[in-house]
Design a protein around this motif. Structure first.
Motif, PDB file in Angstrom:
ATOM      1  N   MET A 128      51.325  -8.589  71.411  1.00 24.72           N
ATOM      2  CA  MET A 128      51.376  -7.464  72.333  1.00 24.72           C
ATOM      3  C   MET A 128      50.167  -7.501  73.262  1.00 24.72           C
ATOM      4  N   ASP A 129      50.391  -7.222  74.520  1.00 26.24           N
ATOM      5  CA  ASP A 129      49.342  -7.316  75.522  1.00 26.24           C
ATOM      6  C   ASP A 129      48.609  -5.982  75.654  1.00 26.24           C
ATOM      7  N   PHE A 130      47.289  -6.029  75.428  1.00 27.46           N
ATOM      8  CA  PHE A 130      46.469  -4.819  75.566  1.00 27.46           C
ATOM      9  C   PHE A 130      45.447  -4.986  76.692  1.00 27.46           C
ATOM     10  N   ALA A 131      45.816  -5.800  77.688  1.00 26.12           N
ATOM     11  CA  ALA A 131      44.909  -6.027  78.806  1.00 26.12           C
ATOM     12  C   ALA A 131      44.642  -4.743  79.595  1.00 26.12           C
ATOM     13  N   TRP A 132      45.503  -3.764  79.433  1.00 22.71           N
ATOM     14  CA  TRP A 132      45.332  -2.492  80.156  1.00 22.71           C
ATOM     15  C   TRP A 132      44.243  -1.624  79.528  1.00 22.71           C
ATOM     16  N   LEU A 133      43.712  -2.070  78.379  1.00 24.29           N
ATOM     17  CA  LEU A 133      42.636  -1.340  77.716  1.00 24.29           C
ATOM     18  C   LEU A 133      41.325  -2.111  77.822  1.00 24.29           C
ATOM     19  N   GLU A 134      40.254  -1.378  78.024  1.00 23.94           N
ATOM     20  CA  GLU A 134      38.913  -1.952  77.911  1.00 23.94           C
ATOM     21  C   GLU A 134      38.261  -1.316  76.687  1.00 23.94           C
ATOM     22  N   VAL A 135      37.867  -2.151  75.746  1.00 20.01           N
ATOM     23  CA  VAL A 135      37.283  -1.656  74.496  1.00 20.01           C
ATOM     24  C   VAL A 135      35.835  -2.107  74.418  1.00 20.01           C
ATOM     25  N   THR A 136      34.939  -1.147  74.252  1.00 23.45           N
ATOM     26  CA  THR A 136      33.512  -1.441  74.123  1.00 23.45           C
ATOM     27  C   THR A 136      32.943  -0.574  73.009  1.00 23.45           C
ATOM     28  N   THR A 137      31.774  -0.948  72.529  1.00 19.86           N
ATOM     29  CA  THR A 137      31.049  -0.066  71.623  1.00 19.86           C
ATOM     30  C   THR A 137      30.300   0.974  72.458  1.00 19.86           C
ATOM     31  N   LEU A 138      29.912   2.061  71.802  1.00 19.99           N
ATOM     32  CA  LEU A 138      29.111   3.067  72.497  1.00 19.99           C
ATOM     33  C   LEU A 138      27.716   2.541  72.810  1.00 19.99           C
ATOM     34  N   ALA A 139      27.272   1.527  72.075  1.00 24.57           N
ATOM     35  CA  ALA A 139      25.986   0.907  72.387  1.00 24.57           C
ATOM     36  C   ALA A 139      26.074   0.136  73.703  1.00 24.57           C
ATOM     37  N   GLU A 140      27.223  -0.490  73.938  1.00 24.66           N
ATOM     38  CA  GLU A 140      27.415  -1.246  75.171  1.00 24.66           C
ATOM     39  C   GLU A 140      27.624  -0.329  76.378  1.00 24.66           C
ATOM     40  N   ARG A 141      28.269   0.806  76.131  1.00 25.27           N
ATOM     41  CA  ARG A 141      28.539   1.755  77.211  1.00 25.27           C
ATOM     42  C   ARG A 141      28.139   3.164  76.785  1.00 25.27           C
ATOM     43  N   PRO A 142      26.835   3.440  76.677  1.00 22.61           N
ATOM     44  CA  PRO A 142      26.395   4.771  76.265  1.00 22.61           C
ATOM     45  C   PRO A 142      26.831   5.866  77.222  1.00 22.61           C
ATOM     46  N   ASP A 143      27.122   5.505  78.471  1.00 24.26           N
ATOM     47  CA  ASP A 143      27.569   6.499  79.444  1.00 24.26           C
ATOM     48  C   ASP A 143      28.938   7.082  79.092  1.00 24.26           C
ATOM     49  N   ARG A 144      29.656   6.399  78.196  1.00 26.42           N
ATOM     50  CA  ARG A 144      30.976   6.875  77.801  1.00 26.42           C
ATOM     51  C   ARG A 144      30.953   7.798  76.576  1.00 26.42           C
ATOM     52  N   MET A 145      29.758   8.097  76.084  1.00 23.86           N
ATOM     53  CA  MET A 145      29.662   8.987  74.928  1.00 23.86           C
ATOM     54  C   MET A 145      30.419  10.304  75.145  1.00 23.86           C
ATOM     55  N   PRO A 146      30.355  10.940  76.333  1.00 22.38           N
ATOM     56  CA  PRO A 146      31.101  12.195  76.514  1.00 22.38           C
ATOM     57  C   PRO A 146      32.606  12.055  76.311  1.00 22.38           C
ATOM     58  N   LEU A 147      33.149  10.845  76.486  1.00 21.87           N
ATOM     59  CA  LEU A 147      34.586  10.647  76.313  1.00 21.87           C
ATOM     60  C   LEU A 147      35.027  10.793  74.861  1.00 21.87           C
ATOM     61  N   THR A 148      34.076  10.702  73.935  1.00 24.43           N
ATOM     62  CA  THR A 148      34.440  10.840  72.522  1.00 24.43           C
ATOM     63  C   THR A 148      34.926  12.248  72.200  1.00 24.43           C
TER      64      THR A 148
END
Length: 248
Positions: free
Chosen positions: A1-21
């Motif tokens: 199954m293709d999941f290219a439409w998702l970008e998966v990172t750790t919160l350490a790699e993208r701390p700016d995304r913490m509010p999305l949690t």
């Protein structure tokens, strides 16, 4: 199954995304399940202290939060704790206060945005969580798994529920099946993985039920009955989870 439409990172790699949690409020989750005092006190703080252990999936088109898997390092102490989810949080907190990182790692929370469920996202994220745990130096990923449909069989002991199989031999429960397909194996029951005790007025508020008679009360969303004690004006919910081990 293709999941290219998702970008998966750790919160350490993208701390700016913490509010999305905070974007994963699920109206289908019973309100009382958010009242575990151990989780309320420790979960968010520990996730913030160990951002490299949380994976966040975001849709590439629009940067919308899609799914999340939170794992935490902890010290098992030679055996998986019967306290399951709560015990992992307490052990992780003790390690953090001592300035060390636990040698073990446990998955504690996984969620997929409701409109994306049924598309294999949970299995994809679990596979990535396994890879991330291995990258961080762990030999196995543990998980006190909360079966998706156990609430439909609240009187059935968890050991018997885990043993339920489909005709093809796979686990009957969807979330247990995802873990097994990813390589996990059932190890033991965590009999008191989460404990919630509160005055009866709170339980009435959370459930809309009278809670006016002593004994077990069937509550929507609960994996087992809630024990009501009107004489002491208290009711207690003790949830069992299923320990799974993923060798990495």
């Amino acid at each position: 199954m293709d999941f290219a439409w998702l970008e998966v990172t750790t919160l350490a790699e993208r701390p700016d995304r913490m509010p999305l949690t905070a974007a994963f409020d699920d109206p289908t989750v019973a309100p009382f399940l958010y009242q575990d005092p151990v989780s309320a006190a420790l979960f968010a703080e520990l996730v913030g202290r160990h951002p490299q252990y949380t994976l966040l999936a975001v849709e590439r088109d629009g940067e919308r939060a899609a799914a999340m898997v939170c794992t935490l390092p902890f010290t098992a102490g030679g055996a998986l704790p019967p306290g399951g989810y709560d015990a992992v949080l307490l052990a992780a907190a003790a390690d953090t206060l001592a300035g060390r990182t636990g040698a073990d790692v446990s998955a504690l929370f996984a969620t997929v945005r409701p409109d994306l469920r049924g598309r294999g996202v949970s299995g994809h994220l679990l596979g990535l969580a396994r890879r991330n745990a291995a990258r961080l130096g762990h030999a196995a990923l543990f998980a006190p798994v909360r079966p998706t449909r156990k609430h439909l069989h609240p009187q059935l002991p968890l050991e018997r529920y885990v043993a339920r199989r489909r005709p093809d031999g796979t686990a009957d429960d969807p979330w247990l099946r995802v873990h097994e397909r990813a390589g996990g194996r059932f190890v033991a029951v965590a009999p008191h993985s989460m404990t919630i005790t509160a005055e009866l007025a709170r339980w009435r508020e959370w459930t809309g039920l009278p809670f006016d008679r002593p004994g077990p009360v069937a509550v929507a969303g609960a994996l087992s009955p809630v024990l009501c004690d009107p004489e002491r004006d208290v009711a207690t919910y003790v949830e069992a989870n299923a320990w799974y081990r993923h060798d990495l």
